[in-house]
Design a protein around this motif. Structure first.
Motif, PDB file in Angstrom:
ATOM      1  N   SER A 146       7.043   9.868   5.994  1.00  0.00           N
ATOM      2  CA  SER A 146       6.683  11.019   6.827  1.00  0.00           C
ATOM      3  C   SER A 146       7.303  10.900   8.213  1.00  0.00           C
ATOM      4  CB  SER A 146       5.160  11.128   6.937  1.00  0.00           C
ATOM      5  OG  SER A 146       4.573  11.318   5.671  1.00  0.00           O
ATOM      6  N   GLY A 147       7.309   9.682   8.747  1.00  0.00           N
ATOM      7  CA  GLY A 147       7.941   9.477  10.051  1.00  0.00           C
ATOM      8  C   GLY A 147       9.426   9.760  10.022  1.00  0.00           C
ATOM      9  N   LEU A 148      10.104   9.311   8.954  1.00  0.00           N
ATOM     10  CA  LEU A 148      11.540   9.584   8.836  1.00  0.00           C
ATOM     11  C   LEU A 148      11.797  11.071   8.620  1.00  0.00           C
ATOM     12  CD1 LEU A 148      12.728   6.581   6.620  1.00  0.00           C
ATOM     13  CD2 LEU A 148      12.893   6.834   9.106  1.00  0.00           C
ATOM     14  N   PRO A 176       0.813  -1.227   0.000  1.00  0.00           N
ATOM     15  CA  PRO A 176       0.000   0.000   0.000  1.00  0.00           C
ATOM     16  C   PRO A 176       0.845   1.276   0.000  1.00  0.00           C
ATOM     17  CG  PRO A 176      -0.833  -1.581   1.599  1.00  0.00           C
ATOM     18  CD  PRO A 176       0.485  -2.115   1.125  1.00  0.00           C
ATOM     19  N   ARG A 177       0.476   2.202  -0.869  1.00  0.00           N
ATOM     20  CA  ARG A 177       1.213   3.453  -0.954  1.00  0.00           C
ATOM     21  C   ARG A 177       1.074   4.280   0.327  1.00  0.00           C
ATOM     22  NH1 ARG A 177       0.166   5.702  -7.140  1.00  0.00           N
ATOM     23  NH2 ARG A 177       1.204   3.949  -8.210  1.00  0.00           N
ATOM     24  N   ARG A 178      -0.078   4.162   0.989  1.00  0.00           N
ATOM     25  CA  ARG A 178      -0.261   4.960   2.203  1.00  0.00           C
ATOM     26  C   ARG A 178       0.768   4.591   3.273  1.00  0.00           C
ATOM     27  NH1 ARG A 178      -4.164   1.009   2.363  1.00  0.00           N
ATOM     28  NH2 ARG A 178      -4.253  -0.277   4.256  1.00  0.00           N
ATOM     29  N   ARG A 179       1.201   3.324   3.271  1.00  0.00           N
ATOM     30  CA  ARG A 179       2.197   2.906   4.255  1.00  0.00           C
ATOM     31  C   ARG A 179       3.570   3.475   3.907  1.00  0.00           C
ATOM     32  NH1 ARG A 179       0.418  -3.337   5.624  1.00  0.00           N
ATOM     33  NH2 ARG A 179      -1.674  -2.794   6.347  1.00  0.00           N
ATOM     34  N   ILE A 180       3.855   3.548   2.607  1.00  0.00           N
ATOM     35  CA  ILE A 180       5.106   4.188   2.189  1.00  0.00           C
ATOM     36  C   ILE A 180       5.100   5.641   2.609  1.00  0.00           C
ATOM     37  CG2 ILE A 180       6.565   4.749   0.218  1.00  0.00           C
ATOM     38  CD1 ILE A 180       5.366   2.366  -1.246  1.00  0.00           C
ATOM     39  N   PRO A 218       6.658   7.797  16.476  1.00  0.00           N
ATOM     40  CA  PRO A 218       6.309   6.369  16.550  1.00  0.00           C
ATOM     41  C   PRO A 218       5.006   6.026  15.842  1.00  0.00           C
ATOM     42  CG  PRO A 218       7.104   7.115  18.670  1.00  0.00           C
ATOM     43  CD  PRO A 218       6.956   8.334  17.822  1.00  0.00           C
ATOM     44  N   LEU A 219       4.003   6.905  15.939  1.00  0.00           N
ATOM     45  CA  LEU A 219       2.729   6.642  15.276  1.00  0.00           C
ATOM     46  C   LEU A 219       2.912   6.532  13.765  1.00  0.00           C
ATOM     47  CD1 LEU A 219      -0.338   6.356  15.317  1.00  0.00           C
ATOM     48  CD2 LEU A 219      -0.493   8.865  15.301  1.00  0.00           C
ATOM     49  N   LEU A 220       3.677   7.441  13.175  1.00  0.00           N
ATOM     50  CA  LEU A 220       3.904   7.412  11.737  1.00  0.00           C
ATOM     51  C   LEU A 220       4.723   6.186  11.325  1.00  0.00           C
ATOM     52  CD1 LEU A 220       4.742  11.190  11.209  1.00  0.00           C
ATOM     53  CD2 LEU A 220       2.646  10.023  10.513  1.00  0.00           C
ATOM     54  N   LEU A 221       5.776   5.887  12.081  1.00  0.00           N
ATOM     55  CA  LEU A 221       6.651   4.771  11.715  1.00  0.00           C
ATOM     56  C   LEU A 221       5.951   3.427  11.866  1.00  0.00           C
ATOM     57  CD1 LEU A 221      10.051   5.901  13.288  1.00  0.00           C
ATOM     58  CD2 LEU A 221       9.330   6.077  10.908  1.00  0.00           C
TER      59      LEU A 221
END
Length: 584
Positions: free
Chosen positions: A351-353, A342-346, A387-390
């Motif tokens: 975004s987290g990084l 899924p692209r949303r996970r990428i 952490p939420l984003l990663l």
């Protein structure tokens, strides 16, 4: 003696790293690796003790005698001076490692010993000019990273020589390939961290013509030669070195690489004792801020500064770079196999990084030592938002699907990830009440104990606090959103109660900071001679509001994700079934 310290330290760390990644526990090659580590640790302890004594004689000129006064003077040096404490800590750590490496033989104990071995090199790595220069925090971190990567690189090569008789040709070929992967990663880290360290030490291009600059150039040329040799070695010589007549090629490559490493190590030892060019010396202390941080107070934190200020932290830059590379490499591998991701996970992972880089190398890192509010905002982002984003990028699931499983009993990336997810300690930590308790204790303990003051004064202290906050935050998010490491047997009521407790803790903490009548760490923030911005107490109140807002809002998002994921017929949002057969 310093040469012996460096070589034995590298052998100790590199042998453990290569054993954990390339060999199989319970086999003779693995035991040979740990025996090599044991001998190296014993020699490391002895050489560290002798070096500490010789350093004392060098710093405080005195003839060795049996007089009690001489012993008392040596004791004060080892306990009361920073240099003495560094060598004393190194020697004690070496003694502990000597005992442990003789005792352990399993996977998990060896991993903990490897972590301790890496930590034992940190005091030694911080003894150069790094703490005396401008931008000393970046200099310290780059030097620590540089030392650890070089130790893994050199130590792994030494273990290859020692363990070769215990391996068959096929096993040697596989081990050479795995060591080559480790060496490539170490080369990248050594090159990048060395560049940062050299740029800080030089201060400008003109300094290349100084004695310090000449040594930097010599080390750079040697590193380039090692990189060329490594590329040739991986592409052309590994297959030939594993053939019946490949011994000559193998020893030729090893001797040549050790020769280049010896030149680089000699240049590094000379750099440690060569004064840096005068243009990069820290400014004369003219203010309390310079006395505390080593740098003057930066300009007022305006909108422009929020967008343009930088203070690069090499550790987290490398973490983000490797995290991005391996994640995208995993996605690419899945797509080559015809599988989707899924692209949303990428987007969430990237975004987290990006948030991690912004916190560690942007305005927050540039102003965290001068404003309580900025420091509190950074730690809150480390604890909840990042952490939420990663975690929602589901890197564990990606690793289980993309990394090729091993069949020879050794542990690669996939095997270590599986070991982590199935570890009983992780299961305990991801219990809702345990995860919530750890998060609450971390929040309050950080600010109302000496930890916060230590993190302000010591760059390594802040790095440790940031990493620990990120780890606690990831455990918290995994616990409530689900995932590869989250237990699914705990009732929904327990998770809801634990999440509400964490949200309530952040609310009470924020209010406590806002109504606090005195300044936290008054001898730091209260002593800053800022001529702009709010007073220390008002800035502290603003920090409480930021903790309240950026702590509770993401927790509400976590609660929403948890509720959605518990709908009829739905799996937890952060989870995907891992393919136990492996793909790669």
């Amino acid at each position: 003696m310093k040469l012996l310290v460096n070589v034995t330290a590298a052998t100790m760390v590199g042998s453990l790293a290569l054993a954990l990644f390339a060999l199989q526990a319970g086999t003779r090659p693995f035991d040979v690796a740990l025996d090599t580590t044991s001998i190296a640790a014993a020699l490391f302890t002895l050489s560290s003790a002798v070096t500490a004594f010789l350093t004392f004689l060098n710093v405080i000129p005195a003839a060795p005698t049996l007089d009690p006064a001489f012993g008392q003077q040596l004791g004060r040096f080892l306990v009361e001076t920073e240099l003495g404490r560094a060598w004393l800590t190194t020697t004690v750590a070496g003694a502990v490692l000597t005992v442990l490496t003789f005792a352990v033989r399993g996977w998990t104990p060896t991993l903990f010993v490897a972590i301790l071995a890496a930590a034992s090199l940190v005091p030694m790595a911080t003894q150069g000019h790094a703490g005396e220069e401008a931008s000393h925090e970046a200099a310290v971190m780059s030097l620590v990273i540089h030392t650890l990567a070089a130790a893994v690189w050199l130590g792994g090569l030494i273990l290859l020589v020692v363990v070769r008789p215990a391996l068959t040709r096929a096993e040697m070929h596989t081990t050479l390939l795995r060591y080559s992967s480790i060496a490539l990663a170490a080369f990248i880290v050594v090159a990048l961290s060395g560049t940062v360290r050299a740029s800080i030490g030089l201060g400008g291009w003109d300094a290349l013509w100084s004695p310090y600059g000449a040594l930097v150039l010599a080390k750079a040329v040697t590193l380039v030669m090692l990189g060329v040799l490594g590329a040739w070695y991986r592409r052309r010589l590994i297959n030939r070195a594993s053939q019946p007549r490949g011994s000559r090629r193998f020893w030729g490559v090893v001797i040549l690489e050790l020769a280049f490493m010896g030149i680089a190590s000699g240049a590094a030892a000379a750099l440690a004792r060569t004064p840096t060019p005068g243009g990069n010396e820290p400014p004369v202390v003219e203010s309390a801020a310079q006395l505390l941080t080593g740098n003057p107070v930066p300009p007022e934190l305006t909108t422009i500064e929020w967008l343009t200020s930088t203070d690069v932290d090499p550790l987290w830059v490398l973490v983000a770079a490797f995290g991005l590379f391996f994640y995208l490499a995993g996605v690419r591998r899945l797509r080559i196999q015809g599988e989707s991701w899924p692209r949303r996970r990428i987007v969430l992972w990237c975004s987290g990084l990006a948030a991690l880089l912004w916190v560690t190398s942007g305005p927050i890192n540039a102003y965290r030592e001068y404003l309580f509010s900025v420091n509190a905002l950074g730690l809150t982002l480390f604890s909840v938002v990042i952490p939420l984003l990663l975690v929602c990028g589901t890197p564990v699931t990606l690793a289980l699907r993309a990394i090729t499983p091993r069949t020879d009993g050794s542990r690669g990336g996939r095997e270590w990830v599986l070991s982590l997810t199935q570890n009983p300690v992780v299961r305990i930590l991801t219990h809702p009440f345990v995860a919530a308790g750890v998060a609450i204790v971390t929040l309050w303990g950080t600010y109302f104990t000496g930890i916060f003051r230590w993190a302000l004064a010591d760059p390594l202290g802040y790095e440790g606090l940031a990493a620990f906050s990120l780890l606690v935050g990831c455990i918290l998010v995994v616990t409530f959103t689900g995932g590869a490491t989250a237990p699914r047997a705990h009732p929904t009521r327990s998770r809801v109660v634990a999440l509400v407790a964490v949200m309530g803790s952040y609310a009470v903490f924020g209010i406590t900071i806002v109504v606090q009548s005195g300044t936290l760490v008054a001898d730091w923030f209260g002593a800053m001679d800022r001529t702009w911005g709010a007073s220390p107490l008002a800035d502290q109140a603003a920090g409480g509001i930021l903790v309240w807002a950026f702590g509770i809002a993401p927790l509400m998002v976590i609660g929403a994700v948890f509720v959605v994921g518990q709908g009829p017929g739905k799996e937890p949002v952060a989870a995907l079934p891992a393919r136990q057969g492996g793909r790669g």
